[in-house]
Design an enzyme around this catalytic site. Structure first.
Site, PDB file in Angstrom:
ATOM      1  N   THR B 149       3.915   6.563 -11.811  1.00 42.85           N
ATOM      2  CA  THR B 149       4.089   5.486 -10.829  1.00 42.85           C
ATOM      3  C   THR B 149       3.213   4.315 -11.273  1.00 42.85           C
ATOM      4  O   THR B 149       3.669   3.468 -12.044  1.00 42.85           O
ATOM      5  CB  THR B 149       3.763   5.945  -9.393  1.00 42.85           C
ATOM      6  OG1 THR B 149       2.518   6.622  -9.365  1.00 42.85           O
ATOM      7  CG2 THR B 149       4.854   6.854  -8.871  1.00 42.85           C
ATOM      8  N   LYS B 175       0.936  13.107 -13.820  1.00 41.95           N
ATOM      9  CA  LYS B 175       0.808  11.708 -13.418  1.00 41.95           C
ATOM     10  C   LYS B 175      -0.302  11.637 -12.387  1.00 41.95           C
ATOM     11  O   LYS B 175      -0.593  12.618 -11.701  1.00 41.95           O
ATOM     12  CB  LYS B 175       2.100  11.144 -12.849  1.00 41.95           C
ATOM     13  CG  LYS B 175       2.567  11.898 -11.644  1.00 41.95           C
ATOM     14  CD  LYS B 175       2.974  11.084 -10.447  1.00 41.95           C
ATOM     15  CE  LYS B 175       2.381   9.743 -10.336  1.00 41.95           C
ATOM     16  NZ  LYS B 175       2.214   9.391  -8.890  1.00 41.95           N
ATOM     17  N   THR B 186       0.899  11.180  -4.728  1.00 45.56           N
ATOM     18  CA  THR B 186       0.265  10.819  -5.966  1.00 45.56           C
ATOM     19  C   THR B 186       0.326  11.820  -7.116  1.00 45.56           C
ATOM     20  O   THR B 186       1.008  11.602  -8.089  1.00 45.56           O
ATOM     21  CB  THR B 186      -1.212  10.497  -5.676  1.00 45.56           C
ATOM     22  OG1 THR B 186      -1.695  11.490  -4.800  1.00 45.56           O
ATOM     23  CG2 THR B 186      -1.331   9.152  -5.024  1.00 45.56           C
ATOM     24  N   GLU B 268      -6.346   2.666 -12.039  1.00 45.25           N
ATOM     25  CA  GLU B 268      -6.178   1.215 -12.134  1.00 45.25           C
ATOM     26  C   GLU B 268      -7.189   0.536 -11.250  1.00 45.25           C
ATOM     27  O   GLU B 268      -7.500   0.990 -10.162  1.00 45.25           O
ATOM     28  CB  GLU B 268      -4.777   0.805 -11.701  1.00 45.25           C
ATOM     29  CG  GLU B 268      -3.789   0.860 -12.830  1.00 45.25           C
ATOM     30  CD  GLU B 268      -2.462   0.273 -12.423  1.00 45.25           C
ATOM     31  OE1 GLU B 268      -2.443  -0.870 -11.964  1.00 45.25           O
ATOM     32  OE2 GLU B 268      -1.463   0.981 -12.556  1.00 45.25           O
ATOM     33  N   ASN B 394      -4.392  -2.339  -3.519  1.00 42.86           N
ATOM     34  CA  ASN B 394      -4.034  -1.536  -2.354  1.00 42.86           C
ATOM     35  C   ASN B 394      -3.762  -2.341  -1.104  1.00 42.86           C
ATOM     36  O   ASN B 394      -3.214  -1.832  -0.132  1.00 42.86           O
ATOM     37  CB  ASN B 394      -5.139  -0.520  -2.066  1.00 42.86           C
ATOM     38  CG  ASN B 394      -4.968   0.668  -2.968  1.00 42.86           C
ATOM     39  OD1 ASN B 394      -4.027   1.419  -2.803  1.00 42.86           O
ATOM     40  ND2 ASN B 394      -5.848   0.810  -3.937  1.00 42.86           N
ATOM     41  N   THR B 399       4.472  -4.410   0.801  1.00 43.18           N
ATOM     42  CA  THR B 399       5.052  -5.704   1.212  1.00 43.18           C
ATOM     43  C   THR B 399       4.984  -6.713   0.079  1.00 43.18           C
ATOM     44  O   THR B 399       4.245  -6.524  -0.870  1.00 43.18           O
ATOM     45  CB  THR B 399       4.320  -6.280   2.441  1.00 43.18           C
ATOM     46  OG1 THR B 399       2.939  -6.369   2.135  1.00 43.18           O
ATOM     47  CG2 THR B 399       4.560  -5.389   3.625  1.00 43.18           C
TER      48      THR B 399
END
Lengths: 399, 399
Positions: B149, B175, B186, B268, B394, B399
């Site tokens: 992802t 992942k 996750t 990240e 985050n 959106t």
């Protein structure tokens, strides 16, 4: 300024001792009860606790407390045997200043962890504070200022009520974890009353009061080494019992809830005060566990900061709280918006909810369960969002 | 690229089905064992768990698993009865594609929570994947890509060893939660081996393998609705027992620890990979609790981001982990720097430690307790720092 109904028979001082470099910043507070008072406390559950917490634990509950001496800017935590000697010495100096036994004084500290107290400035500071005690709102405000660390404003709440035909007053003041939990030596709160309450009753109610107030706020879930709530009751005559005692406990809880909410609202770096309402669990403890899991989730907190109605984060945080439930037991509202109903995602206008989050500094989320009657298992919890400013403030605190 | 020792008897595919808008992004993976394999799994403890997790739980442990179908970009979590039907349908389509019974296929999903799967693209996607299965490293790499992802790179670890006179190989890929825990759906991890292991032995070792690997990483402590580890063993002949079985479990743990560390390192938004070593507690569980409390502390994580050697945050996080200890039981190092020794703060050059934190992407903290023999209660835990970039990523995910 709102009108404060100050409990009778207490005096306050707040001074600059020199513990903080800024000469305009108060850093030492003294609270004195004119008469011996019943006293009880609730303290951090952290295994690593500050020297003043150890000293207070030794001395409480008590039937003859005379006051509290508090310094800010230094937590006196992780300071070994020297820290214990310094904490006791603070109480001794305060007792000398007001004329009582050292054991009658309580002591608190808040600030950076792991540094020795500069007793060469604190001792004369305590003497100076003892010479400047006052009974009015200004004196209380000075004391309330002197205990602050990164708070941006003082936190005071008072109540006045008639119990058993007698007027009773409560004075509460506190300093916050704020958002930035400076080295974690964070929350201090004091409730002073002129009601007559036995030390045992005070000791029994103290943890219950804390559970419904200070234990229902969270900034980042990091338990401080110094967290302390002290209750003093200096009333004379017949002690409160029965319904009157229960009403008194309610009032003390309200005062502490006011202070708790003020702490969450004054979280530096925070853009939103988040209220989490959980209801319909089997008991209060379950509601509290779920509310705390949601409040402590960095993913929930960043979503609110970003005005992102990412309800999956809220639902899944509830899911790992350690409470047994099925998805069909849960319905979720963000403000007035129904996002998830009995285990099913509901259609909603994401742009509208996002705009609502952007335009409101105070936002509420409500998690309704069908595990028990709504009135039984419920909890209101306060937290704040996780922002760039939080990271900035906390990334560079000691250096 | 390092040399991979791929377990024999497995084929892989990774394709773009259309679940993700970007046509260059793989979003569907298929893993097939040529023979029926023993299979076991470890799943999220979240009460809110995704439909594919429920389907896998029903089917495991198994003696005749034939493969796993995985989609990324959608978690199929909080999707009610339709989600369950979709998860079963994914397994059915994969079974048709490779020619086995639906119950022999396992299924995983990862991505956004609360959206229905677009079965109109997933079904043809699975058929396409079944037509593109390959046995080589490139095929594995495509599958490893298709499950990502927000990860920035694939995570693969392999082992080859001789057990009971036979060469045994393990292929692991995963992942990550990454730092940005996208909607929390996750972590997925898969370990495939050509060893012969009984389903019961595999089921017994699975939680132990997870405990020493994936349960020892934390990004923000938010347990996903989809976390899944699946182990498949398709070896024929005499099954491993005794020492050989133990050695196999060690190898599986090593593969998973490699993958866990890769997940934390690929967080990240993270500037630092933080290794937390705890030793000298009474048992592993205590060490794990303390390491996790330190790893989950936003205050510890922001301090490392800010290169601030604010050791009070580490010590006090250990203090609220729920493990009984005295301050004099604890000694703390940050890298090579001794900051706190048996309850006492040690003098150190803050500028030097800060410079070290700034110049090293990988930093270690070591908490040594004197509660038990050093070799007994110990744990290595991985996490990362809390940065502006974490908040940015985050704050605006859906959106």
């Amino acid at each position: 300024m709102e009108t404060w109904h100050l409990a009778r028979g207490y005096r306050y001082a707040g001074v600059h001792s020199g513990l903080r470099p800024d000469p305009n910043r108060f850093d030492l507070a003294l609270v004195v009860s004119d008469r011996p008072a019943a006293a009880a406390g609730v303290f951090t559950q952290n295994r690593v606790c500050a020297a003043p917490v150890r000293v207070c634990r030794e001395r409480l509950p008590s039937a003859e407390a005379r006051g509290i001496v508090i310094c800010s800017g230094n937590a006196n935590a992780c300071t070994g045997g020297q820290g214990m000697r310094d904490a006791r010495r603070m109480a001794e100096c305060a007792a000398q200043g007001i004329g009582c036994r050292a054991e009658q004084m309580l002591v608190c500290s808040t600030g950076v962890i792991g540094r020795m107290l500069p007793m060469e400035v604190i001792e004369p500071g305590i003497a100076a504070a003892a010479g400047k005690l006052g009974v009015d709102a200004d004196a209380l405000a000075r004391a309330a200022h002197a205990i602050l660390t990164t708070d941006t404003r003082i936190k005071v709440s008072t109540r006045s009520m008639v119990l058993d035909g007698t007027e009773v007053r409560l004075t509460g003041f506190a300093k916050g974890a704020a958002m930035i939990g400076p080295n974690m030596a964070t929350m201090l709160a004091f409730v002073l009353t002129d009601a007559a309450v036995s030390p045992d009753d005070l000791a029994e109610m103290a943890p219950q009061v804390a559970e419904r107030s200070f234990n229902s706020i969270s900034v980042e879930g990091h338990t401080s080494t110094n967290d302390t709530l002290l209750l003093l009751a200096n009333g004379e005559g017949r002690r409160l019992t029965g319904v009157a005692l229960f009403q008194f406990q309610q009032a003390a809880t309200e005062v502490c809830a006011d202070l708790a909410r003020a702490i969450a609202a004054d979280a530096e770096g925070a853009n939103h005060l988040i209220t989490i309402e959980v209801e319909g669990t089997r008991n209060h403890a379950e509601a509290h566990r779920i509310a705390k899991a949601v409040a402590d989730s960095a993913l929930v907190k960043t979503a609110i900061f970003g005005a992102d109605p990412n309800w999956g984060r809220i639902v899944s945080a509830a899911g790992y709280a350690g409470v047994d439930f099925e998805e069909s037991d849960l319905t979720l509202w963000l403000g007035e918006f129904l996002l998830y109903e009995r285990g099913k995602p509901m259609p909603f206008d994401a742009a509208q909810v996002s705009a609502w989050l952007k335009n409101n500094r105070e936002v509420a989320m409500r998690l309704r369960f069908t595990l028990g009657p709504p009135s039984l298992g419920r909890c209101t919890f306060y937290t704040c969002d996780l922002t760039y400013e939080y990271v900035r403030l906390n990334a560079d605190y000691t250096t």
